[in-house]
Design a protein around this motif. Structure first.
Motif, mmCIF file in Angstrom:
data_model
loop_
_atom_site.group_PDB
_atom_site.id
_atom_site.type_symbol
_atom_site.label_atom_id
_atom_site.label_comp_id
_atom_site.label_asym_id
_atom_site.label_seq_id
_atom_site.Cartn_x
_atom_site.Cartn_y
_atom_site.Cartn_z
ATOM 1 N N PHE A 163 0.835 -1.207 0.000
ATOM 2 C CA PHE A 163 0.000 0.000 0.000
ATOM 3 C C PHE A 163 0.868 1.255 0.000
ATOM 4 N N PHE A 164 1.913 1.252 0.809
ATOM 5 C CA PHE A 164 2.776 2.432 0.885
ATOM 6 C C PHE A 164 3.451 2.706 -0.462
ATOM 7 N N LYS A 165 3.933 1.663 -1.120
ATOM 8 C CA LYS A 165 4.588 1.844 -2.419
ATOM 9 C C LYS A 165 3.622 2.395 -3.455
ATOM 10 N N ALA B 52 -11.662 3.083 -0.757
ATOM 11 C CA ALA B 52 -10.924 2.305 -1.760
ATOM 12 C C ALA B 52 -11.203 0.814 -1.597
ATOM 13 N N ALA B 53 -11.240 0.346 -0.343
ATOM 14 C CA ALA B 53 -11.573 -1.071 -0.111
ATOM 15 C C ALA B 53 -12.987 -1.377 -0.574
ATOM 16 N N ALA B 54 -13.913 -0.449 -0.348
ATOM 17 C CA ALA B 54 -15.306 -0.676 -0.727
ATOM 18 C C ALA B 54 -15.477 -0.785 -2.235
ATOM 19 N N VAL B 55 -14.805 0.104 -2.989
ATOM 20 C CA VAL B 55 -14.977 0.069 -4.447
ATOM 21 C C VAL B 55 -14.124 -1.013 -5.080
ATOM 22 N N ALA C 121 -4.017 10.837 -3.645
ATOM 23 C CA ALA C 121 -2.948 9.858 -3.822
ATOM 24 C C ALA C 121 -3.206 8.632 -2.943
ATOM 25 N N VAL C 122 -3.705 8.862 -1.736
ATOM 26 C CA VAL C 122 -4.036 7.757 -0.844
ATOM 27 C C VAL C 122 -5.219 6.960 -1.402
ATOM 28 N N LEU C 123 -6.239 7.642 -1.899
ATOM 29 C CA LEU C 123 -7.410 6.958 -2.439
ATOM 30 C C LEU C 123 -7.041 6.072 -3.625
ATOM 31 N N PHE C 124 -6.444 6.676 -4.657
ATOM 32 C CA PHE C 124 -6.158 5.914 -5.876
ATOM 33 C C PHE C 124 -4.974 4.972 -5.693
ATOM 34 N N GLY C 125 -4.028 5.321 -4.792
ATOM 35 C CA GLY C 125 -2.956 4.387 -4.482
ATOM 36 C C GLY C 125 -3.480 3.149 -3.794
ATOM 37 N N LEU D 44 -5.267 1.039 -6.353
ATOM 38 C CA LEU D 44 -4.266 0.319 -7.156
ATOM 39 C C LEU D 44 -3.696 -0.869 -6.395
ATOM 40 N N ALA D 45 -3.410 -0.690 -5.110
ATOM 41 C CA ALA D 45 -2.854 -1.784 -4.317
ATOM 42 C C ALA D 45 -3.860 -2.921 -4.157
ATOM 43 N N PHE D 46 -5.113 -2.578 -3.874
ATOM 44 C CA PHE D 46 -6.143 -3.616 -3.742
ATOM 45 C C PHE D 46 -6.300 -4.407 -5.040
#
Length: 364
Positions: A15-17, A294-297, A72-76, A79-81
């Protein structure tokens, strides 16, 4: 099943990356567009060099990027999920009995850490760099400087002094309100009649007086007069000047409480600065809301596919929170609603919205 330490660290790193990658990408894009804009507007100015403009932009980009952190946190996180899901890592984790709440927990921890560091460390550094950018840009862009640097607004300030009332306009504020650039003052005598218009390159606030430099004085009785130095009396304090002209974003997190206290002691409204302080305090909660959304979508994508729907859902969710934040900021800055409510409402709303969607998806 309890999420193991190794797996939690692995998920956190992923997630951090992803978040850091999108943040750096946004930084590069903002820097490039910012440099092009500064070159376009300042290319014919005396003292212009590409190196100087690049330095100005590098120094001010961190403060501009503060607005990008939630997205950045939302779309990052999205992307991670999605990456974890496509690699079947989330599928295996869920098959082993790990719930969505457990594999989302490392992401939430990362969001809280990023939010906290962005407030206590990144914000003060970004504000300091912005001040250095202002100093590097001083005098380069002339009357357009306030637009380019976006640290002040064209605000007419009415002041009183020993010689009578006057109205002041400054294009840029430096040194906590004690130094102004590109200043115009309309001065009136004690009877309220227009006396003169004073234009100065710089103004420094002393004890009940403005010390002006590189001055042109216009009156109705004689031709414009040039002066190296000029003085205009005032009862304004640095706090009052900054409250009238300065931007709350130009004050670091650690300095805001002191400035709020000074403004209140001076009898000035401190809504904008209280709102900025509370907004910074609420940032970890807002980033948590972004991760839960982000987890929900992303969860539905891992089960049923539909990348387009996921992207659209993330954009809509981010847009809703952005609009809510801006509306709350406008109401809180004007004193219509308490600043603490305006600052914390978007994060609380985002968390509740994300949790509601996740609960429905997990438990029906």
């Amino acid at each position: 099943m309890i999420l193991g330490r190794t797996l939690a660290i692995y998920f956190s790193a992923r997630f951090f990356k992803s978040i850091l990658g999108l943040f750096l990408l946004a930084a590069v894009l903002i820097f490039l567009f910012d440099v092009l804009e500064l070159v376009r507007r300042g290319g014919d100015q005396e003292g212009f060099t590409v190196v100087r403009v690049a330095l100005i932009s590098i120094l001010r980009v961190p403060l501009l990027l503060e607005q990008v952190i939630p997205f950045a946190v939302l779309f990052g996180s999205i992307l991670a999920f999605v990456t974890l899901s496509r690699a079947l890592e989330l599928v295996v984790a869920r098959a082993s009995g790990i719930s969505v709440w457990q594999f989302a927990a490392p992401a939430v921890v990362v969001g809280l850490i990023i939010g906290t560091l962005s407030v206590v460390a990144y914000n003060p550094l970004a504000v300091w760099l912005q001040h250095r950018s202002d100093e590097a840009a001083a005098g380069l862009f002339g009357s357009e400087q306030s637009f380019l640097l976006q640290t002040t607004q064209d605000v007419w300030v009415r002041q009183d002094g020993l010689d009578g009332e006057s109205v002041l306009l400054a294009k840029q504020l430096l040194d906590g309100g004690t130094r102004l650039l590109d200043v115009t003052i309309f001065a009136f005598d004690k009877e309220g009649s227009f006396k003169e218009r004073v234009e100065a390159a710089t103004a420094r606030l002393g004890d009940q007086i403005w010390f002006l430099e590189d001055v042109t004085v216009y009156t109705t009785e004689r031709d414009p007069q040039q002066y190296g130095r000029y003085e205009v009396s005032t009862y304004l304090t640095a706090t009052e000047v900054r409250e009238s002209i300065g931007s709350p974003e130009s004050i670091s997190f650690w300095s805001l409480p002191r400035f709020i206290e000074l403004a209140r002691n001076a009898g000035l409204p401190a809504y904008r600065y209280t709102l900025q302080y509370q907004t910074l305090l609420a940032r970890p909660l807002l980033l948590t809301a972004m991760i839960i959304i982000a987890a929900a979508v992303s969860l539905r994508v891992s089960r049923f596919g539909g990348l387009g729907s996921m992207i659209l859902g993330g954009i809509v969710a981010g847009f809703v929170l952005y609009v809510l934040s801006e509306l709350a900021k406008d109401f809180g800055g004007a004193g219509i609603v308490p600043p603490i409510v305006a600052a914390w409402a978007p994060g609380i709303f985002g968390v509740l919205m994300g949790l509601t969607i996740l609960l429905k998806q997990e438990d029906g």
